[in-house]
Write a protein that holds these residues in place. Structure first.
Motif, mmCIF file in Angstrom:
data_model
loop_
_atom_site.group_PDB
_atom_site.id
_atom_site.type_symbol
_atom_site.label_atom_id
_atom_site.label_comp_id
_atom_site.label_asym_id
_atom_site.label_seq_id
_atom_site.Cartn_x
_atom_site.Cartn_y
_atom_site.Cartn_z
ATOM 1 N N LYS A 10 -2.975 11.817 -6.259
ATOM 2 C CA LYS A 10 -3.101 11.389 -4.646
ATOM 3 C C LYS A 10 -1.750 11.697 -3.796
ATOM 4 O O LYS A 10 -1.653 12.358 -2.884
ATOM 5 C CB LYS A 10 -3.487 10.337 -4.257
ATOM 6 C CG LYS A 10 -3.895 9.610 -2.827
ATOM 7 C CD LYS A 10 -4.889 10.463 -2.357
ATOM 8 C CE LYS A 10 -5.065 10.235 -0.759
ATOM 9 N NZ LYS A 10 -6.590 10.848 -0.332
ATOM 10 N N LEU A 14 -0.706 14.292 -1.102
ATOM 11 C CA LEU A 14 -0.094 13.753 0.034
ATOM 12 C C LEU A 14 1.230 14.162 0.328
ATOM 13 O O LEU A 14 1.565 14.520 1.567
ATOM 14 C CB LEU A 14 -0.086 12.037 0.376
ATOM 15 C CG LEU A 14 -1.405 11.506 0.315
ATOM 16 C CD1 LEU A 14 -1.315 10.106 0.336
ATOM 17 C CD2 LEU A 14 -2.448 11.919 1.735
ATOM 18 N N LEU A 180 3.055 -6.549 0.639
ATOM 19 C CA LEU A 180 2.705 -7.281 1.658
ATOM 20 C C LEU A 180 3.805 -8.536 2.035
ATOM 21 O O LEU A 180 4.036 -9.099 2.912
ATOM 22 C CB LEU A 180 1.277 -8.089 1.410
ATOM 23 C CG LEU A 180 0.083 -7.215 1.837
ATOM 24 C CD1 LEU A 180 -1.321 -8.023 1.339
ATOM 25 C CD2 LEU A 180 0.029 -6.662 3.251
ATOM 26 N N GLY A 183 7.305 -5.987 2.195
ATOM 27 C CA GLY A 183 7.358 -4.989 3.149
ATOM 28 C C GLY A 183 7.425 -3.550 2.723
ATOM 29 O O GLY A 183 7.853 -3.688 1.209
ATOM 30 N N MET A 184 7.338 -2.491 3.243
ATOM 31 C CA MET A 184 7.055 -1.395 2.617
ATOM 32 C C MET A 184 7.896 -0.213 3.619
ATOM 33 O O MET A 184 7.257 -0.012 4.606
ATOM 34 C CB MET A 184 5.799 -0.892 2.459
ATOM 35 C CG MET A 184 5.500 0.185 1.381
ATOM 36 S SD MET A 184 3.682 0.121 0.847
ATOM 37 C CE MET A 184 2.801 -0.584 2.433
ATOM 38 N N GLU A 185 8.899 0.221 3.546
ATOM 39 C CA GLU A 185 9.636 1.137 4.573
ATOM 40 C C GLU A 185 9.564 2.445 3.886
ATOM 41 O O GLU A 185 9.825 2.627 2.734
ATOM 42 C CB GLU A 185 10.960 0.581 4.950
ATOM 43 C CG GLU A 185 10.783 -0.926 5.449
ATOM 44 C CD GLU A 185 12.062 -1.366 5.956
ATOM 45 O OE1 GLU A 185 13.208 -0.702 6.155
ATOM 46 O OE2 GLU A 185 12.079 -2.765 6.170
ATOM 47 N N VAL B 176 -4.890 -2.432 4.211
ATOM 48 C CA VAL B 176 -4.056 -2.100 3.053
ATOM 49 C C VAL B 176 -3.542 -0.511 3.098
ATOM 50 O O VAL B 176 -2.567 -0.251 3.015
ATOM 51 C CB VAL B 176 -4.493 -2.654 1.622
ATOM 52 C CG1 VAL B 176 -3.701 -1.970 0.617
ATOM 53 C CG2 VAL B 176 -4.143 -4.183 1.806
ATOM 54 N N ALA B 179 -1.539 0.461 5.901
ATOM 55 C CA ALA B 179 -0.185 -0.005 5.546
ATOM 56 C C ALA B 179 0.467 1.072 4.588
ATOM 57 O O ALA B 179 1.666 1.222 4.679
ATOM 58 C CB ALA B 179 -0.137 -1.298 4.939
ATOM 59 N N LEU B 180 -0.122 1.502 3.514
ATOM 60 C CA LEU B 180 0.288 2.399 2.549
ATOM 61 C C LEU B 180 0.697 3.815 3.229
ATOM 62 O O LEU B 180 1.628 4.605 3.174
ATOM 63 C CB LEU B 180 -0.474 2.532 1.502
ATOM 64 C CG LEU B 180 -0.804 1.540 0.404
ATOM 65 C CD1 LEU B 180 -1.734 1.769 -0.518
ATOM 66 C CD2 LEU B 180 0.369 1.223 -0.343
ATOM 67 N N GLY B 183 3.461 2.502 6.435
ATOM 68 C CA GLY B 183 4.557 1.674 6.228
ATOM 69 C C GLY B 183 4.050 0.182 6.886
ATOM 70 O O GLY B 183 3.348 -0.103 7.650
ATOM 71 N N MET B 184 5.164 -0.692 6.494
ATOM 72 C CA MET B 184 4.884 -2.160 6.922
ATOM 73 C C MET B 184 6.393 -2.682 6.988
ATOM 74 O O MET B 184 6.977 -3.038 6.077
ATOM 75 C CB MET B 184 4.134 -2.931 5.920
ATOM 76 C CG MET B 184 3.353 -3.916 6.446
ATOM 77 S SD MET B 184 2.179 -4.613 5.211
ATOM 78 C CE MET B 184 2.615 -4.030 3.636
ATOM 79 N N GLU B 185 6.827 -2.903 8.174
ATOM 80 C CA GLU B 185 7.943 -3.495 8.548
ATOM 81 C C GLU B 185 8.029 -4.886 9.088
ATOM 82 O O GLU B 185 7.170 -5.256 9.499
ATOM 83 C CB GLU B 185 8.756 -2.518 9.507
ATOM 84 C CG GLU B 185 9.262 -1.323 8.600
ATOM 85 C CD GLU B 185 9.654 0.096 9.553
ATOM 86 O OE1 GLU B 185 10.449 -0.776 10.364
ATOM 87 O OE2 GLU B 185 10.017 1.096 9.256
ATOM 88 N N TYR B 211 -1.675 -8.418 7.033
ATOM 89 C CA TYR B 211 0.000 -8.372 6.814
ATOM 90 C C TYR B 211 0.733 -9.746 7.267
ATOM 91 O O TYR B 211 1.923 -9.664 6.696
ATOM 92 C CB TYR B 211 0.501 -7.308 8.062
ATOM 93 C CG TYR B 211 -0.376 -5.814 7.714
ATOM 94 C CD1 TYR B 211 -1.267 -5.417 6.739
ATOM 95 C CD2 TYR B 211 -0.176 -5.115 8.837
ATOM 96 C CE1 TYR B 211 -1.865 -4.305 6.655
ATOM 97 C CE2 TYR B 211 -0.726 -3.719 8.662
ATOM 98 C CZ TYR B 211 -1.455 -3.479 7.809
ATOM 99 O OH TYR B 211 -2.231 -2.086 7.917
ATOM 100 N N LEU B 318 -6.378 8.770 3.375
ATOM 101 C CA LEU B 318 -5.450 7.718 3.330
ATOM 102 C C LEU B 318 -5.512 7.590 1.717
ATOM 103 O O LEU B 318 -6.464 8.038 1.094
ATOM 104 C CB LEU B 318 -5.963 6.339 3.794
ATOM 105 C CG LEU B 318 -6.004 6.422 5.337
ATOM 106 C CD1 LEU B 318 -6.356 4.977 5.882
ATOM 107 C CD2 LEU B 318 -4.424 6.552 6.065
#
Lengths: 483, 483
Positions: A10, A14, A180, A183-185, B176, B179-180, B183-185, B211, B318
């Protein structure tokens, strides 16, 4: 049944040109290249007879061929049995036999050991035999979260090793729950320098392909290398245990910490307050975490925002997880956990009934529900009917000037049943000072009856102190009591 | 069976004092307060007879009591049937009957409609009856991802409405997977101004509790309010459809865009190139997305980085999702989707066999696998044996000077079977110019046989153009052909 596209394929679709693995020398492997390499390795493994549901061991230190082997096995639907490179031949034989391993993939450095194995019909597959062009077999293009992906033997600080079964779902929910929490930047880059044969390193590899995040591959932990990566190569996160944080603190003490460094994920047992205070004063963003092989790494975490207020706590359970203490409110008891990252059980062992997994760790919650660890259930010392938790004594001992490391374990005693014995590393340690510290900070029954100096604390590959070895060392006359 | 702690209770535990819902006036409700309010509402609902697995309708515009009702129902294990406030009494009666609704929770403004309902024994529960102190019933403290949480009737641009069943797992994996992708800040804050009775608004609410992210609650879309939130109240994300982006572009044209604004998630059908170009030139970070009620919102997304290169594409699926086109490579065909966010089926309708859900949307992949939409399968015009996709013609028509909006649908024709008819909004539109544009950009058989001017394009509550109404308008003599 929950299925999804294969994580690596994937990401290769992507973001084909995005780096999957970076190296300290500045080279990189993109997601498209990594997929290609893994599929070629899958073809080689297929040629050598590897089939769906086979148990195939990997015996290697951190290297790209390890990563390729992991995903090659997943493309074939085979299961990876991850072996610790520090194991003796006898230990390897046990795990290979117990784990029904059909073939063993290994690095050149392990050749002598593999040749000495006595476990029957295990095909040896050194990395160098897994290159070349083979016909592409049918590959798994989808992942079923209920399928078993890996077997990892618990580090065996106590008892006989058992293989923890991890499904794809355990790894998925572990990675997602961590995200979660942390975080994921977009530009995150995680340094992978813990052994991949342990869940600590392996979980970083999983995060890479699940998030589509670059990992920076280091063969092993090297504090200077970590600092270089953070300062000059954009690394934002790193996992480690407290001895690594100690070293990092030393290096960062003479250096600046860039703002992009956003997480040191500290696992492998509680760190001392002394170390945490020092890291905090330097501005190292330490996330203390609690987890184990059975929880597929991290299950509880303390954010840096709470680090000072809740010093020494492992925080709260991740979003998908639950923690319980098997004791009255506020009391110390065994820690029970639940969550989709918790392994369903051990290979060939009866599965425990019920939702909760009993960790064997002791701990308690404070009034706000923050978890504090008190040590291993089996390490608990019972002295004259009082329960004593080594971690509490260790935390006091490392405050004593000159003490750099401390471990406490129980010794048999005719009068009290057991008494605490302390093992210290460091310079110019004075017995008087130790006893004064204990007098001020610990109830009398918790004072160490013996105080030994050791050159080094015996640790396993995860850097956990092996308490049973301390007792052995005393018996063998290898420790001196401090005067 | 995958279970996890209740999302809202978990956030109330992890970050009790963090704002769950912010309001434009600066007030807020923390996660701890929101949990308390929802549990009190659950107690009131329990007092009024609501039980596990009951189907309880909510008929309300966006307001806090709507949010409270949603989670109150989940604490009781009841299912929420989300009703569109624009529905007529006849339509409501149909959905309430079809959905086996036992009680209806509603806002004061809906009272007249609710009183006029003829569907048998449905208990009316206006919001004002759900306040006060009631005995706390047993609450669901864990979520099972396989349990059904919501029923939403598909917007009904064609055919009879059917209730899409969403499990907790559909909502979880949707949040989820988003968010992938996005991103999730830590300081993200999402403006919720789309109707919560639609998956577009509801999915933002889910993201908030999953989140642990603040949502800013707006009663409805107001471009000026959105800009205020982004500029002065730290909002970082907002979802919307193209008519909203049009308005936002107008406001931002006279104003600065702060760097903290990191996502306009654009759904509800393809936007015109003209609009996308204008948004891009202003620096609005538009993520074009494709999704529908059955996919629990977003299932494919185009990142702004690809926006110029792949203008008009809906991007790629996604991480957890797959897209397929039911046609030869590169050809237009029906879009089929799979993924853990895809609904398992409709209430009381036979479940389709197989992994893939046929969306009824037509589209194709370019050479790199980017998805382009060609319109609804049912909206496809067949003229003299040629397939014509309205979206293609619409994209050309909005380029004509003076044209602000365009919709194309098929009209019966004796000779060709069907011919395209165009419906335009705007000023000073010249028939000649339209035909010149078509001459340059479209094969002759795609040229509109009729070109009508309309004051406004008829849209449903999701702002999708209702094509069948255009045909009705022509029949009723409500459209003039452009000279």
């Amino acid at each position: 049944m929950t299925t999804m596209p294969h994580w690596l394929s994937k990401q290769a679709f992507l973001q084909p040109e995005y780096p999957a693995v970076d190296f300290p020398d500045g080279s990189c492997i993109t997601f498209a290249e990594l997929e290609e390499r893994c599929k070629r390795k899958a073809a080689a493994l297929s040629f050598h007879g590897v089939k769906e549901k086979d148990h195939i061991a990997i015996l290697s230190s951190n290297r790209v061929a390890f990563i390729e082997s992991v995903f090659a096995l997943s493309y074939l639907g085979a299961r990876a049995v991850l072996l610790n490179t520090r194991l003796t031949i006898r230990e390897l034989d046990y795990q290979i036999h117990d784990g029904d391993v059909k073939a063993i993939i290994y690095e050149a450095a392990q050749e002598e050991k593999v040749e000495a194995l006595t476990a029957g019909d295990v095909s040896p597959l050194p990395f160098h035999t897994l290159t070349g062009d083979y016909t592409m077999p049918e590959m798994k293009e989808r992942i079923d979260l209920e399928d078993v992906f890996t077997l990892m033997y618990t580090s065996g600080t106590t008892g006989a090793p058992k293989a923890v079964l991890h499904t794809y779902g355990n790894h998925w929910h572990s990675a997602v729950s961590s995200a979660l929490n942390l975080g994921m930047e977009r530009r995150d880059k995680w340094i992978l320098n813990l052994p991949m044969f342990h869940v600590s390193g392996f979980s970083t590899l999983m995060k890479g392909v699940i998030y589509g995040m670059t990992i920076e591959h280091h063969a092993r932990f090297d504090a200077q290398e970590v600092v270089e990566s953070i300062k000059h190569r954009g690394a934002t996160m790193v996992s480690g245990v407290s001895v690594m944080l100690e070293e990092l603190v030393e290096v960062f003490d003479r250096d600046d910490i860039p703002g992009s460094f956003r997480c040191f994920l500290l696992g492998g047992g509680p760190a001392t307050e002394k170390l945490l205070n020092r890291a905090a004063s330097l501005g190292i963003p330490v996330f203390q975490t609690y987890g184990m092989t059975e929880t597929t790494s991290q299950i509880a975490t303390l954010a840096p925002a709470d680090a000072t207020r809740k010093l020494g706590s492992a925080g709260k359970a991740l979003a998908t997880a639950s923690l319980h203490i098997n004791a009255a409110e506020g009391e110390i008891g065994e820690i029970l956990v639940a969550g989709p990252m918790v392994s369903g059980g051990y290979y060939k062992r009866d599965r425990e009934e019920g939702l909760l997994f009993a960790t064997g760790d002791m701990g308690y919650f404070d009034g706000e529900g923050f978890l504090y660890l008190s040590g291993r259930k089996k390490e608990m010392i019972i002295s004259g009917g009082e329960n004593i938790y080594p971690a509490e004594i260790e935390n006091v001992l490392v405050q004593v000037p000159g003490v750099s490391g401390a471990a406490v374990t129980g010794m048999k005693d005719e009068k009290w049943g057991e008494v605490p014995a302390a093992f210290l590393t460091g310079k110019d340690i004075k017995r008087d000072e130790i006893l004064q510290y204990c007098e001020r900070h610990l109830a009398r029954y918790k004072h160490p009856a013996y105080v030994y100096r050791v050159a080094e604390l015996p640790r396993n590959a995860s850097n956990k102190v092996l308490k049973y070895k301390l007792t052995e060392m005393v018996k063998a006359g290898e420790c001196d009591e401090i005067e």
